[in-house]
Design a protein around this motif. Sequence first.
Motif, PDB file in Angstrom:
ATOM      1  N   GLY A 102      11.217   8.765 -30.884  1.00  0.00           N
ATOM      2  CA  GLY A 102      11.599   9.256 -29.316  1.00  0.00           C
ATOM      3  C   GLY A 102      10.284  10.550 -28.610  1.00  0.00           C
ATOM      4  N   HIS A 103       9.639  11.475 -29.932  1.00  0.00           N
ATOM      5  CA  HIS A 103       8.449  12.214 -29.889  1.00  0.00           C
ATOM      6  C   HIS A 103       6.923  11.602 -29.195  1.00  0.00           C
ATOM      7  N   THR A 104       6.129  12.439 -28.557  1.00  0.00           N
ATOM      8  CA  THR A 104       4.709  12.028 -28.600  1.00  0.00           C
ATOM      9  C   THR A 104       3.940  13.159 -29.171  1.00  0.00           C
ATOM     10  N   ARG A 105       2.875  11.963 -28.883  1.00  0.00           N
ATOM     11  CA  ARG A 105       1.284  12.841 -29.388  1.00  0.00           C
ATOM     12  C   ARG A 105       0.844  12.918 -28.530  1.00  0.00           C
ATOM     13  N   CYS A 106       0.264  14.386 -27.666  1.00  0.00           N
ATOM     14  CA  CYS A 106      -0.693  14.499 -26.344  1.00  0.00           C
ATOM     15  C   CYS A 106      -2.225  14.304 -26.629  1.00  0.00           C
ATOM     16  N   LEU A 107      -2.883  14.621 -26.243  1.00  0.00           N
ATOM     17  CA  LEU A 107      -4.254  15.009 -26.724  1.00  0.00           C
ATOM     18  C   LEU A 107      -4.344  16.295 -26.616  1.00  0.00           C
ATOM     19  N   GLY A 108      -4.808  17.160 -27.099  1.00  0.00           N
ATOM     20  CA  GLY A 108      -5.037  19.531 -26.870  1.00  0.00           C
ATOM     21  C   GLY A 108      -5.165  19.695 -26.056  1.00  0.00           C
ATOM     22  N   LYS A 109      -4.236  21.293 -26.516  1.00  0.00           N
ATOM     23  CA  LYS A 109      -4.949  22.152 -24.583  1.00  0.00           C
ATOM     24  C   LYS A 109      -5.830  22.046 -24.459  1.00  0.00           C
ATOM     25  N   GLY A 110      -7.055  20.917 -24.786  1.00  0.00           N
ATOM     26  CA  GLY A 110      -8.576  20.984 -24.248  1.00  0.00           C
ATOM     27  C   GLY A 110      -8.661  20.374 -22.753  1.00  0.00           C
ATOM     28  N   LYS A 111      -7.423  19.336 -22.752  1.00  0.00           N
ATOM     29  CA  LYS A 111      -7.262  18.118 -21.770  1.00  0.00           C
ATOM     30  C   LYS A 111      -6.092  18.210 -20.607  1.00  0.00           C
ATOM     31  N   GLY A 112      -6.399  18.203 -20.028  1.00  0.00           N
ATOM     32  CA  GLY A 112      -5.087  18.500 -18.675  1.00  0.00           C
ATOM     33  C   GLY A 112      -4.576  20.261 -18.836  1.00  0.00           C
ATOM     34  N   ARG A 113      -5.924  20.947 -18.749  1.00  0.00           N
ATOM     35  CA  ARG A 113      -5.375  22.545 -18.719  1.00  0.00           C
ATOM     36  C   ARG A 113      -4.660  22.924 -17.269  1.00  0.00           C
ATOM     37  N   LYS A 114      -4.139  23.775 -16.907  1.00  0.00           N
ATOM     38  CA  LYS A 114      -3.525  24.718 -16.341  1.00  0.00           C
ATOM     39  C   LYS A 114      -4.293  25.031 -15.916  1.00  0.00           C
ATOM     40  N   TYR A 115      -4.982  24.768 -14.321  1.00  0.00           N
ATOM     41  CA  TYR A 115      -5.532  26.007 -13.372  1.00  0.00           C
ATOM     42  C   TYR A 115      -4.995  26.455 -12.190  1.00  0.00           C
ATOM     43  N   PRO A 116      -5.523  27.773 -11.208  1.00  0.00           N
ATOM     44  CA  PRO A 116      -5.226  27.506  -9.579  1.00  0.00           C
ATOM     45  C   PRO A 116      -5.779  26.558  -9.533  1.00  0.00           C
ATOM     46  N   ASP A 117      -5.056  25.892  -8.222  1.00  0.00           N
ATOM     47  CA  ASP A 117      -5.965  24.455  -6.939  1.00  0.00           C
ATOM     48  C   ASP A 117      -7.159  25.195  -6.520  1.00  0.00           C
ATOM     49  N   MET A 118      -8.140  24.374  -6.532  1.00  0.00           N
ATOM     50  CA  MET A 118      -9.310  24.335  -5.815  1.00  0.00           C
ATOM     51  C   MET A 118      -8.940  25.260  -4.484  1.00  0.00           C
ATOM     52  N   SER A 119      -9.843  26.140  -3.979  1.00  0.00           N
ATOM     53  CA  SER A 119      -9.706  26.791  -2.158  1.00  0.00           C
ATOM     54  C   SER A 119     -10.397  25.630  -1.406  1.00  0.00           C
ATOM     55  N   GLY A 160       6.680  18.045 -20.394  1.00  0.00           N
ATOM     56  CA  GLY A 160       6.256  19.225 -20.725  1.00  0.00           C
ATOM     57  C   GLY A 160       4.026  18.999 -20.621  1.00  0.00           C
ATOM     58  N   LYS A 161       4.056  18.168 -21.083  1.00  0.00           N
ATOM     59  CA  LYS A 161       2.336  17.728 -21.234  1.00  0.00           C
ATOM     60  C   LYS A 161       1.789  17.806 -19.823  1.00  0.00           C
ATOM     61  N   GLY A 162       3.002  17.009 -18.972  1.00  0.00           N
ATOM     62  CA  GLY A 162       2.874  16.576 -17.541  1.00  0.00           C
ATOM     63  C   GLY A 162       2.063  15.405 -17.394  1.00  0.00           C
ATOM     64  N   PHE A 163       1.315  14.997 -18.924  1.00  0.00           N
ATOM     65  CA  PHE A 163       0.515  13.543 -18.835  1.00  0.00           C
ATOM     66  C   PHE A 163       0.825  12.658 -19.912  1.00  0.00           C
ATOM     67  N   TRP A 164       0.045  11.257 -20.189  1.00  0.00           N
ATOM     68  CA  TRP A 164       0.952   9.966 -20.527  1.00  0.00           C
ATOM     69  C   TRP A 164       0.491  10.245 -22.014  1.00  0.00           C
ATOM     70  N   CYS A 165       0.912  10.216 -23.444  1.00  0.00           N
ATOM     71  CA  CYS A 165       0.611  10.641 -24.565  1.00  0.00           C
ATOM     72  C   CYS A 165       0.779   9.724 -25.107  1.00  0.00           C
ATOM     73  N   GLN A 166       1.199   9.161 -26.671  1.00  0.00           N
ATOM     74  CA  GLN A 166       1.120   8.206 -27.676  1.00  0.00           C
ATOM     75  C   GLN A 166       2.751   8.407 -27.470  1.00  0.00           C
TER      76      GLN A 166
END
Length: 325
Positions: free
Chosen positions: A267-284, A256-262
């Motif tokens: 089977g649960h994970t603890r990930c970094l907050g939403k400010g780390k691994g943001r979703k934004y459009p690709d660079m032009s 879901g996060k698309g990143f490695w988490c604790q």
Amino acid sequence: LHTLPPVQLAQKYFQIFPEERDPLWQNPCHDKRHKDIWSKEKTCDRLPKLLVIGPQKTGSTALHLFLSLHPAISSSFSSSVTFEEVQFFSGPNYQRGIDWYMDFFPVPSNVSTDFLFEKSADYFDSESAPQRAAALLPTAKIITILINPADRAYSWYQHQRAHEDPVALNYSFGQVIAAGWSSPAALLSLKHRCLHPGAYSTHLENWLQHYQPSQLLIVDGVQLRANPVLVMDGVQRFLGVSPYYNYTQALQFDEGKGFWCQRMDGGHTRCLGKGKGRKYPDMSPEARSFLSEFYREQNIQLLRLLKRLGQPLPVWLREELHSAS
Ligand code: A3P
């Protein structure tokens, strides 16, 4: 013999020796004269053996988390003043002195095996941090993380927008990076803060003026993101820390996060907050090719530097120089 009351005497002293106005803190226990007058209540053990220096937006918070999971490694306490990071060597906090700094660290239970560390991502491109850090922590290990400076700049810009920086909200990324000298001062300042940390070879040379190459580990941030278990093996070898900690057990990829988490129980994970691994459009593509050109000379110097140090070349650097040639 003439003398003066203490404050006036100090003023007179700094008139004669203005270059000493800025303190350069050293470890009180490294000099017998200092140690003799250092309070018996105090210790010199509450100092880090490792600094993670950034730069910002390269995965430094993830590395901080992964290091903290290791049983022999302890992080500094987080600061309420400077967004969790201590930011001692880089800015005005330095004037607060070493007692202030040491208060951010736990008293180690075993000085020889416990590994204290601190991560402040603005140390990397700070003019003064390398000299100050080396004065207080001459034997420390230093870790920096590098990703393509163009991606770093773009992530930083997105970070500013997410924090509602009015200038970042007002101008597109393309406008920020290409702003000419006649642009408004606030835009030029944002551009500088966005692009300056990416001058990797200049900043690394500054650190290498004060630390031996063997004290410096350069982590490929792309690898840290894709394969943190492998990276943490290398980090443990570099630190010479024991016991060996098997990160395969400790980390888990979160789809879901698309990143490695604790990895947590059940089977649960603890990930970094939403400010780390943001979703934004690709660079032009235009912004990317502008930045490829902008950083080309720095990237060539970085390639030479890494070869000189015998450090592996990150894949992104090879690709960058290949596509730019
Ligand atoms: P983005 O949010 O732009 O994707 P820093 O902690 O130095 O500010 O770096 C933030 C960046 O760390 C994120 O930038 C993300 O790409 C990267 N990162 C690497 N590994 C991560 C992880 N396991 N979890 C979240 N972010 C990670």
